[in-house]
Design a protein around this motif. Structure first.
Motif, PDB file in Angstrom:
ATOM      1  N   VAL A  42       0.819  -0.976   0.130  1.00 32.76           N
ATOM      2  CA  VAL A  42       0.182  -0.111  -0.122  1.00 32.76           C
ATOM      3  C   VAL A  42       0.963   1.291   0.216  1.00 32.76           C
ATOM      4  N   GLN A  43       1.158   1.949  -0.941  1.00 31.56           N
ATOM      5  CA  GLN A  43       2.284   3.206  -1.508  1.00 31.56           C
ATOM      6  C   GLN A  43       0.967   4.232  -0.218  1.00 31.56           C
ATOM      7  N   TYR A  44      -0.094   4.040   0.830  1.00 28.46           N
ATOM      8  CA  TYR A  44       0.596   5.048   1.497  1.00 28.46           C
ATOM      9  C   TYR A  44      -0.099   4.460   2.959  1.00 28.46           C
ATOM     10  N   GLY A  45      -0.031   5.460   4.262  1.00 23.27           N
ATOM     11  CA  GLY A  45       0.217   4.913   5.135  1.00 23.27           C
ATOM     12  C   GLY A  45      -0.880   4.702   6.356  1.00 23.27           C
ATOM     13  N   ALA A  46      -0.661   3.955   7.377  1.00 23.51           N
ATOM     14  CA  ALA A  46      -2.013   3.190   7.866  1.00 23.51           C
ATOM     15  C   ALA A  46      -2.722   3.479   8.650  1.00 23.51           C
ATOM     16  N   GLY A  47      -4.056   3.709   8.759  1.00 25.47           N
ATOM     17  CA  GLY A  47      -5.026   3.994   8.932  1.00 25.47           C
ATOM     18  C   GLY A  47      -5.657   5.221   7.849  1.00 25.47           C
ATOM     19  N   GLY A  48      -5.101   5.392   7.244  1.00 28.08           N
ATOM     20  CA  GLY A  48      -6.037   5.800   6.048  1.00 28.08           C
ATOM     21  C   GLY A  48      -7.010   5.232   4.732  1.00 28.08           C
ATOM     22  N   GLY A  49      -7.489   6.297   4.381  1.00 28.12           N
ATOM     23  CA  GLY A  49      -9.015   4.913   3.278  1.00 28.12           C
ATOM     24  C   GLY A  49      -8.641   3.454   2.535  1.00 28.12           C
ATOM     25  N   SER A  50      -7.065   3.689   1.838  1.00 25.51           N
ATOM     26  CA  SER A  50      -6.626   3.031   1.290  1.00 25.51           C
ATOM     27  C   SER A  50      -6.169   1.325   2.032  1.00 25.51           C
ATOM     28  N   ASP A  51      -5.564   1.993   3.070  1.00 20.95           N
ATOM     29  CA  ASP A  51      -5.159   0.871   3.870  1.00 20.95           C
ATOM     30  C   ASP A  51      -6.032   0.282   4.327  1.00 20.95           C
ATOM     31  N   ASN A  52      -6.549   1.270   5.321  1.00 21.66           N
ATOM     32  CA  ASN A  52      -8.257   0.509   5.562  1.00 21.66           C
ATOM     33  C   ASN A  52      -9.125  -0.522   4.564  1.00 21.66           C
ATOM     34  N   PHE A  53      -8.863  -0.275   3.126  1.00 22.72           N
ATOM     35  CA  PHE A  53      -9.387  -1.167   2.168  1.00 22.72           C
ATOM     36  C   PHE A  53      -8.842  -2.014   2.222  1.00 22.72           C
ATOM     37  N   ASN A  68      -1.183 -16.770   4.984  1.00 28.91           N
ATOM     38  CA  ASN A  68      -1.206 -15.713   5.169  1.00 28.91           C
ATOM     39  C   ASN A  68      -1.227 -14.590   4.635  1.00 28.91           C
ATOM     40  N   ILE A  69      -1.483 -13.349   4.458  1.00 29.61           N
ATOM     41  CA  ILE A  69      -1.083 -12.589   3.425  1.00 29.61           C
ATOM     42  C   ILE A  69      -0.809 -10.939   4.372  1.00 29.61           C
ATOM     43  N   ASN A  70       0.205 -10.246   4.364  1.00 26.32           N
ATOM     44  CA  ASN A  70       1.127  -9.026   4.942  1.00 26.32           C
ATOM     45  C   ASN A  70       0.895  -8.069   3.932  1.00 26.32           C
ATOM     46  N   VAL A  71       0.165  -6.874   4.817  1.00 26.66           N
ATOM     47  CA  VAL A  71      -0.047  -5.985   4.449  1.00 26.66           C
ATOM     48  C   VAL A  71       1.333  -4.851   4.666  1.00 26.66           C
ATOM     49  N   THR A  72       1.809  -3.890   3.329  1.00 29.18           N
ATOM     50  CA  THR A  72       3.193  -3.266   3.292  1.00 29.18           C
ATOM     51  C   THR A  72       3.061  -2.054   3.599  1.00 29.18           C
ATOM     52  N   ASN A  73       2.618  -1.437   4.168  1.00 30.27           N
ATOM     53  CA  ASN A  73       2.841   0.409   4.288  1.00 30.27           C
ATOM     54  C   ASN A  73       4.512   0.905   3.327  1.00 30.27           C
ATOM     55  N   THR A  95       3.764 -11.112  -4.632  1.00 34.98           N
ATOM     56  CA  THR A  95       3.161  -9.811  -4.553  1.00 34.98           C
ATOM     57  C   THR A  95       2.449  -8.236  -5.263  1.00 34.98           C
ATOM     58  N   ILE A  96       1.316  -8.159  -4.420  1.00 31.87           N
ATOM     59  CA  ILE A  96       0.444  -7.522  -4.735  1.00 31.87           C
ATOM     60  C   ILE A  96       0.227  -6.092  -4.971  1.00 31.87           C
ATOM     61  N   TYR A  97       0.048  -5.004  -5.436  1.00 32.14           N
ATOM     62  CA  TYR A  97      -0.281  -3.723  -5.730  1.00 32.14           C
ATOM     63  C   TYR A  97      -1.533  -2.528  -4.907  1.00 32.14           C
ATOM     64  N   ASN A  98      -1.777  -2.580  -4.134  1.00 35.16           N
ATOM     65  CA  ASN A  98      -2.666  -1.157  -3.929  1.00 35.16           C
ATOM     66  C   ASN A  98      -3.032  -0.503  -5.154  1.00 35.16           C
ATOM     67  N   PHE A  99      -3.881  -0.406  -6.243  1.00 32.15           N
ATOM     68  CA  PHE A  99      -3.799   0.702  -7.535  1.00 32.15           C
ATOM     69  C   PHE A  99      -4.880   1.390  -7.444  1.00 32.15           C
ATOM     70  N   SER A 100      -4.191   3.137  -8.016  1.00 28.33           N
ATOM     71  CA  SER A 100      -5.381   3.960  -7.364  1.00 28.33           C
ATOM     72  C   SER A 100      -4.715   4.588  -8.804  1.00 28.33           C
ATOM     73  N   PRO A 101      -5.726   5.647  -8.247  1.00 28.16           N
ATOM     74  CA  PRO A 101      -5.748   6.814  -9.136  1.00 28.16           C
ATOM     75  C   PRO A 101      -4.158   7.623  -9.300  1.00 28.16           C
ATOM     76  N   GLU A 102      -4.332   7.845  -8.292  1.00 37.20           N
ATOM     77  CA  GLU A 102      -2.369   7.939  -8.862  1.00 37.20           C
ATOM     78  C   GLU A 102      -1.436   7.684  -9.435  1.00 37.20           C
ATOM     79  N   GLN A 103      -1.745   6.196 -10.111  1.00 43.09           N
ATOM     80  CA  GLN A 103      -0.494   5.092 -10.205  1.00 43.09           C
ATOM     81  C   GLN A 103      -0.724   5.633 -11.936  1.00 43.09           C
ATOM     82  N   LEU A 104      -1.592   5.979 -12.498  1.00 42.28           N
ATOM     83  CA  LEU A 104      -2.204   6.903 -13.445  1.00 42.28           C
ATOM     84  C   LEU A 104      -2.446   8.342 -13.983  1.00 42.28           C
TER      85      LEU A 104
END
Length: 327
Positions: A42-53, A68-73, A95-104
C-alpha cells in the motif's frame, strides 16, 4: 436414537465440511499457487482509506486463499517508491499492489508507466466525490449559487483538497471547466488540514469522500452541495447530482489491486475469483457499508478494470495538460 455426544460430533463434522467447501487450501490454485504468504503493498500510511480498504479485504481473502497475507505500507514519491518495490519482485502473484488513480496520474506526469509495468487484477471500490461548504458561507449554500457566484467573481472561489495533481484537483478542475467558471485550488498535504480550512471559513469549498467527513455532515458543520453521480444517494437524497446540473462528470476515487505485468494469467484469474469472494463476504460488506463505500457498485474484473484504466488515463491527461502540468 443418537446420543447427545454423537450428535455433537456429527454437527462438528458437518460444520467442518462446510468450511472446507468454501475455504481454499494453500496450493489449490494453478501450479500449486499459493504455497507461501502473499504481500500486498500500500503506497499510503496506515489508517487511511486505502490502507483500511486493503486490510478489510485481505482478512477474508487470507481465509479463502489458505495463506497469510501481509500488508506493507510504503509511502514516498507520490506512490513511486511503492511501485518500484513491486516491480523489483518476481511476476509470480506473491506481490500485489494497491492500485489507485495516482498511478495513472504518475504516468501522465512521466514518473512511471502503468500500462507497461502493471496488469489489472480487480477494482473493488468506487467511492463518491462530493463538494461541501461551511453553513456560515454567506456567498453560496448550493451548487447553483456556487456557479453563479464564481461566474460573477472569476478566480475568487477557493477549493481545497490534498496535494497538487491529486484526484481532488483533477475533479475540481474538471467541474470548473464543465461549469464555465474560473476557480483557485489550494492543496494541503493531509486531508484533515483541508477539512479544517473550510470548517474555519478560510477556504470556500471542500472536495472529499462522504465517508471521511460523515461526522461533520451529521453535526451540520459541513453541507454537501453536489455529488458526482448520475443518481442521488440514498444517504443524501436532498443533494443534487452533477448530471442533474448538466455537468457530465461522475468521477470519484476508486480503489483496486494490480500485479506486476507478466504474472501468469491463470494466477491473475485465480486471485480475481478469490478477491470477488472476499469482497462479497459478510465482514467486508459490513466495513463497506459503515464507511459509506456501498453507495454505488465498484467491482470490476481484470478485463473491465484494464479498460477503465485507459478511460481514466485519457481524462487525467486532458485536464493535467490544460492545467499546465504536462507540456
Amino acid at each position: 436414537m443418537l446420543s447427545v455426544k454423537k450428535c455433537f460430533r456429527l454437527s462438528v463434522l458437518a460444520v467442518s465440511s462446510f468450511l472446507l467447501a468454501f475455504t481454499a487450501q494453500a496450493g489449490d490454485g494453478p501450479d500449486g499457487y499459493p504455497e507461501r504468504p502473499i504481500e500486498v503493498v500500500v503506497q499510503y500510511g496506515a489508517g487511511g482509506g486505502s490502507d483500511n480498504f486493503v486490510r478489510n479485504l485481505m482478512m477474508p481473502a487470507a481465509e479463502i486463499l489458505g495463506v497469510n497475507i501481509n500488508v506493507t505500507n510504503m509511502t514516498g514519491g507520490a506512490g513511486v517508491k511503492a511501485s518500484k518495490y513491486v516491480l523489483a519482485q518476481p511476476a509470480d502473484g506473491y506481490t500485489i499492489y494497491n492500485f489507485s488513480p495516482e498511478q495513472l496520474i504518475n504516468t501522465v506526469l512521466g514518473r512511471e508507466n502503468y500500462s507497461e509495468e502493471f496488469a489489472p487484477l480487480v477494482q473493488v471500490q468506487q467511492d463518491m466525490s462530493m463538494f461541501y461548504v461551511n453553513p456560515d458561507n454567506k456567498n453560496f449554500q448550493t451548487a447553483e449559487e456556487l456557479i453563479a457566484y464564481a461566474k460573477a467573481n472569476p478566480g475568487k472561489v477557493q477549493f481545497t483538497g490534498t496535494t497538487p495533481t491529486s484526484p481532488d484537483e483533477i475533479i475540481i478542475m474538471r467541474f470548473a471547466k464543465a461549469a464555465g467558471i474560473d476557480v483557485k485550488y489550494v492543496p494541503f498535504d493531509k486531508a484533515p488540514k483541508s477539512h479544517a480550512a473550510v470548517l474555519g471559513g478560510h477556504l470556500d469549498v471542500l472536495h472529499e469522500e462522504p465517508g471521511s467527513v460523515i461526522s461533520l455532515i451529521e453535526a451540520k458543520k459541513l453541507i454537501p452541495i453536489i455529488v458526482f453521480n448520475d443518481k442521488r444517494l440514498d444517504k443524501f437524497p436532498e443533494v443534487p447530482t452533477s448530471v442533474e446540473l448538466g455537468i457530465d462528470i461522475t468521477s470519484g476515487r476508486w480503489r483496486g489491486l494490480a500485479v506486476k505485468k507478466g504474472t501468469p494469467q491463470p494466477i491473475v484469474d485465480y486471485l480475481a475469483d478469490a478477491l470477488k469472494k472476499a469482497a462479497d463476504s459478510e465482514s467486508y460488506q459490513k466495513y463497506q457499508a459503515a464507511a459509506l463505500l456501498d453507495q454505488r457498485p465498484g467491482w470490476k474484473g481484470p478485463e473491465e478494470f484494464g479498460k477503465f484504466w485507459e478511460e481514466e488515463y485519457q481524462a487525467n491527461k486532458e485536464i493535467l495538460t490544460e492545467l499546465g502540468y504536462v507540456k
